[in-house]
Design an enzyme around this catalytic site. Structure first.
Site, PDB file in Angstrom:
ATOM      1  N   ARG A  49       0.312  -1.037  -0.130  1.00  0.00           N
ATOM      2  CA  ARG A  49       0.148   0.577  -0.044  1.00  0.00           C
ATOM      3  C   ARG A  49       0.697   1.392  -0.022  1.00  0.00           C
ATOM      4  NH1 ARG A  49      -2.563  -3.988   3.605  1.00  0.00           N
ATOM      5  NH2 ARG A  49      -5.323  -3.852   3.038  1.00  0.00           N
ATOM      6  N   LYS A  72      -2.513  -1.922   8.464  1.00  0.00           N
ATOM      7  CA  LYS A  72      -3.864  -0.859   8.088  1.00  0.00           C
ATOM      8  C   LYS A  72      -3.633  -2.021   9.476  1.00  0.00           C
ATOM      9  CE  LYS A  72      -7.119  -0.367   5.328  1.00  0.00           C
ATOM     10  NZ  LYS A  72      -7.916  -0.355   4.554  1.00  0.00           N
ATOM     11  N   HIS A 124      -2.697   2.467  -6.117  1.00  0.00           N
ATOM     12  CA  HIS A 124      -4.059   1.189  -5.083  1.00  0.00           C
ATOM     13  C   HIS A 124      -3.931   0.549  -7.030  1.00  0.00           C
ATOM     14  CE1 HIS A 124      -6.819  -0.598  -2.917  1.00  0.00           C
ATOM     15  NE2 HIS A 124      -7.208  -0.432  -4.580  1.00  0.00           N
ATOM     16  N   ARG A 135      -1.010  -1.779  -7.310  1.00  0.00           N
ATOM     17  CA  ARG A 135      -1.520  -2.997  -6.427  1.00  0.00           C
ATOM     18  C   ARG A 135      -1.980  -3.640  -6.630  1.00  0.00           C
ATOM     19  NH1 ARG A 135      -1.962  -4.069  -0.422  1.00  0.00           N
ATOM     20  NH2 ARG A 135      -4.388  -4.351   0.118  1.00  0.00           N
ATOM     21  N   HIS A 176      -5.183  -8.892   2.991  1.00  0.00           N
ATOM     22  CA  HIS A 176      -6.744  -8.508   3.649  1.00  0.00           C
ATOM     23  C   HIS A 176      -7.514  -9.473   4.704  1.00  0.00           C
ATOM     24  CE1 HIS A 176      -7.404  -7.398  -1.126  1.00  0.00           C
ATOM     25  NE2 HIS A 176      -7.132  -6.288  -0.431  1.00  0.00           N
ATOM     26  N   TYR A 210     -10.844  -9.204  -7.115  1.00  0.00           N
ATOM     27  CA  TYR A 210     -10.510 -10.181  -8.855  1.00  0.00           C
ATOM     28  C   TYR A 210     -10.638 -11.199  -9.088  1.00  0.00           C
ATOM     29  CZ  TYR A 210      -6.693  -7.646  -6.546  1.00  0.00           C
ATOM     30  OH  TYR A 210      -5.680  -6.862  -5.459  1.00  0.00           O
TER      31      TYR A 210
END
Length: 355
Positions: free
Chosen positions: A201, A225, A299, A302, A325, A335
């Protein structure tokens, strides 16, 4: 014993904490109870976002409700909120599409409205569960319908086009533009290669220190995060790009770095840790130049990594783990478009007649 300089992540946490304290002075007193409880399961950045969202809601109340306007935000009680009807929340959703704020007009699409509604639901649910509200009126209103957007990412040939062109970009420039590019070229290639080779990120990239890089294992230590630590591994192309930068321009800049910034991996031309905004700008600048038909951001790089990884290994759970995630459903959602390519392969595999 000399005091240790706070890390980038510690500085950010302090900054968000101070922002939240300021925002809480503008919200009703009982909001502090909610944010104190939320501290156990959310990051400081997330809580600041919640606070901004709730301020919009309370400003709506005093702007649209004559009985509350005289009270001001701090005077609105939970009893006042209990008197709201679902029609009031529907009006709030409509208000969110366009409203005047202190920093000018604000427009929100379905995803932004959904996020603000989610913040409100969470806030009211806390007091409903504490039996301080008779109902959670926000739960009586449907969330906006979100339309799935096509994933924008670079195709393999576009990755090669972008990297090859950056490496030779000076041949297309002259004068000051060429001089400026050459000052940042090796750093920029390292950053973009790192995005494409690890799926990191932008905030994680900016927060990297030189001590987070381990060339013995070809790994980087990042803070995810929520503050969790994770290790990402990289291949030979990322290794070369990082070494070119670390042993080249970074070594020179680090000796003259701003006090307290010496450990940053990526520096700005001001010899400070590069900012998220600066990284976003450099990625968009090169993308606009070399893949102008696509709006590429960090992003999207990514997403490019995640797509390529899934196509190579076919393991959605591993992709979710590498991307950080917490919910594999998020990865599947992002995806799922890859299935289209597999469907095309399946169609081509069926032969109705032998040639």
């Amino acid at each position: 014993m000399p005091s240790r300089n706070p890390t980038y992540h510690e500085q950010r946490e302090t900054s968000y904490t101070l922002q939240l304290r300021q925002l809480l002075t503008e919200l009703p007193p009982y909001a502090r109870d909610y944010f104190r409880a939320a501290e156990q399961k959310t990051s400081a950045k997330t809580r600041v976002s919640y606070a901004y969202d709730l301020l919009v809601f309370f400003r709506f109340l005093i702007e649209k409700n004559p009985e509350l306007s005289s009270k001001g935000i701090n005077g609105i009680t939970l009893g006042d909120i209990d008197l709201l009807a679902s029609s009031d929340i529907e009006e709030y959703q409509e208000y969110l599409k366009y409203y005047e704020a202190e920093n000018g007009e604000q427009k929100n699409g379905a995803s932004s409205i959904a996020r603000k509604m989610s913040s409100l639901r969470s806030f009211l649910d806390y007091f409903y569960k504490k039996e301080m509200l008779a109902k959670n009126v926000a739960m009586q209103v449907d969330m906006p319908k979100l339309h799935e957007k096509a994933i924008i990412r670079l195709e393999p040939d576009e990755v090669a086009i972008m990297l090859d062109n950056i490496e030779n970009y000076e041949n297309r420039l002259t004068g000051k533009k060429k001089d400026f590019f050459l000052k940042t070229k090796i750093r920029d290639i390292a950053i973009i290669t790192l995005f494409l080779g690890t799926g990191i990120r932008v905030s994680e990239c900016v927060g990297l220190d030189i001590t987070d890089i381990n060339f013995r294992e070809n790994s980087i230590r990042i803070i995810r995060k929520g503050g969790n630590e994770s290790i990402l591994y990289f291949g030979a192309e990322v290794e070369k790009a990082l070494l070119d930068y670390i042993e080249g321009p970074r070594a020179m800049v680090a000796m003259k770095a701003v006090a307290g910034e010496e450990n940053a991996l990526f520096f700005s031309l001001q010899k400070k840790r590069i900012s998220v905004h600066a990284v976003e700008n450099l990625v968009e600048k090169y993308a606009k130049e070399f893949v102008p038909h696509k709006k590429i951001t960090p992003h999207k790089l990514r997403s490019t990594f995640g797509t390529n990884l899934y196509q190579e290994i076919g393991d959605i759970y591993l992709v979710a783990d590498v991307l950080g995630h917490s919910d594999v459903g998020t990865t599947k959602k992002h995806y799922a478009a890859i299935k289209d390519q597999n469907r095309r392969k399946a169609a081509l595999a069926i032969k109705l007649r032998e040639n």
